[in-house]
Design a protein around this motif. Structure first.
Motif, PDB file in Angstrom:
ATOM      1  N   VAL A  27      27.949  52.971  -5.086  1.00  0.00           N
ATOM      2  CA  VAL A  27      28.514  51.624  -5.060  1.00  0.00           C
ATOM      3  C   VAL A  27      28.570  51.045  -6.471  1.00  0.00           C
ATOM      4  N   GLU A  30      31.560  52.477  -8.092  1.00  0.00           N
ATOM      5  CA  GLU A  30      32.781  51.878  -7.548  1.00  0.00           C
ATOM      6  C   GLU A  30      33.000  50.463  -8.087  1.00  0.00           C
ATOM      7  N   MET A  31      31.918  49.673  -8.138  1.00  0.00           N
ATOM      8  CA  MET A  31      32.064  48.296  -8.582  1.00  0.00           C
ATOM      9  C   MET A  31      32.415  48.214 -10.070  1.00  0.00           C
ATOM     10  N   ARG A  34      36.051  48.816 -10.264  1.00  0.00           N
ATOM     11  CA  ARG A  34      36.807  47.629  -9.833  1.00  0.00           C
ATOM     12  C   ARG A  34      36.832  46.569 -10.930  1.00  0.00           C
ATOM     13  N   ALA A 154      27.364  43.681  -6.751  1.00  0.00           N
ATOM     14  CA  ALA A 154      28.023  43.604  -5.445  1.00  0.00           C
ATOM     15  C   ALA A 154      27.196  42.751  -4.490  1.00  0.00           C
ATOM     16  N   ASP A 156      27.415  41.228  -0.090  1.00  0.00           N
ATOM     17  CA  ASP A 156      28.172  41.229   1.157  1.00  0.00           C
ATOM     18  C   ASP A 156      27.959  39.894   1.867  1.00  0.00           C
ATOM     19  N   CYS A 192      36.456  40.584  -5.922  1.00  0.00           N
ATOM     20  CA  CYS A 192      36.444  42.035  -5.744  1.00  0.00           C
ATOM     21  C   CYS A 192      35.038  42.605  -5.603  1.00  0.00           C
ATOM     22  N   GLN A 193      34.024  41.781  -5.807  1.00  0.00           N
ATOM     23  CA  GLN A 193      32.642  42.255  -5.733  1.00  0.00           C
ATOM     24  C   GLN A 193      32.009  42.053  -4.358  1.00  0.00           C
ATOM     25  N   LEU A 195      31.654  43.200  -0.615  1.00  0.00           N
ATOM     26  CA  LEU A 195      31.867  44.398   0.187  1.00  0.00           C
ATOM     27  C   LEU A 195      31.507  44.134   1.649  1.00  0.00           C
ATOM     28  N   GLU A 197      29.470  45.910   3.413  1.00  0.00           N
ATOM     29  CA  GLU A 197      28.022  46.095   3.490  1.00  0.00           C
ATOM     30  C   GLU A 197      27.521  46.690   2.185  1.00  0.00           C
ATOM     31  N   VAL A 198      26.436  46.133   1.676  1.00  0.00           N
ATOM     32  CA  VAL A 198      25.815  46.614   0.443  1.00  0.00           C
ATOM     33  C   VAL A 198      24.554  47.392   0.803  1.00  0.00           C
TER      34      VAL A 198
END
Length: 221
Positions: A27, A30-31, A34, A154, A156, A192-193, A195, A197-198
């Motif tokens: 994650v 991915e972040m 992004r 990130a 959620d 965009c941060q 999600l 579920e984190v």
């Protein structure tokens, strides 16, 4: 009013146990990808919207003692210089992070941005020591906080947070939650941060609210 009852005591997250560390690494990767796609203008616009949303949020307006963070221009994150200035202008007690040589973070009170100085390795502004003969800067754990603004990679909509991996805020929040009176925990981030579920572990505390451009997630007024 208080946040959801089950979170008011700093309830720990209920998470899936397998391979949490591996999930966190994925994650984070991915972040970062992004965030790298955000243009300078997008980041500036979203930062301004987060600031406007936070300053208009009633729990923040009511808070007399706030913990903030100093953003870094080297990292793509919600920028906070204007937020710090706004809090100081409103005569709130403002506490900002300082990382000691042992890697532990403290939140120290400042009364002016002139009391901040860039610290290596990222040039993030930190409170400078007071001149010899003056009292030490008050620390948030001793003074108490009404609200803590928390950065992260990130979040959620259940308040789970993923940091950058240093654990500074995880350790500090654990200390805050062990006190009799705890602050509201408000994560801040770009759109965009957020999600679905984190990944998290049992020691990861949830946020009471997550402030994104134009709205506050999770918190119930």
């Amino acid at each position: 009013r208080a946040p959801k009852e089950e979170r008011a005591g700093g309830r720990r997250s209920s998470c899936r146990p397998p391979s949490i560390m591996a999930s966190k690494l994925l994650v984070r990767k991915e972040m970062k990808a992004r965030l790298a796609k955000l243009s300078v203008d997008q980041a500036r616009t979203e930062s301004a919207k987060v600031l406007t949303t936070l300053l208009a949020w009633q729990p923040f307006k009511r808070a007399a003692k706030v913990g903030l963070y100093c953003s870094s221009e080297k990292m793509i994150e919600v920028q906070t210089p204007q937020l710090i200035e706004a809090c100081l202008s409103a005569e709130k007690a403002c506490f900002l992070p300082k990382v000691d040589g042992d890697g532990e973070m403290r939140l120290l009170r400042v009364s002016s941005v002139s009391e901040l100085s860039p610290a290596p390795p990222f040039g993030i502004p930190e409170p400078v020591p007071r001149p010899q003969g003056m009292a030490l800067r008050p620390e948030a754990l001793d003074e108490g906080l009404d609200l803590l603004v928390v950065p992260g990679l990130a979040f959620d909509e259940e308040g789970r947070r993923l940091g950058r991996g240093g654990g500074y805020y995880d350790r500090y929040i654990e200390k805050l939650l062990s006190q009799e009176s705890r602050p509201l925990l408000a994560g801040v981030c770009f759109s965009c941060q957020v999600l679905p579920e984190v990944p998290c572990e049992e020691h990861d505390a949830r946020m009471d609210a997550v402030v994104v451009p134009g709205k506050v997630l999770l918190y119930e007024s």
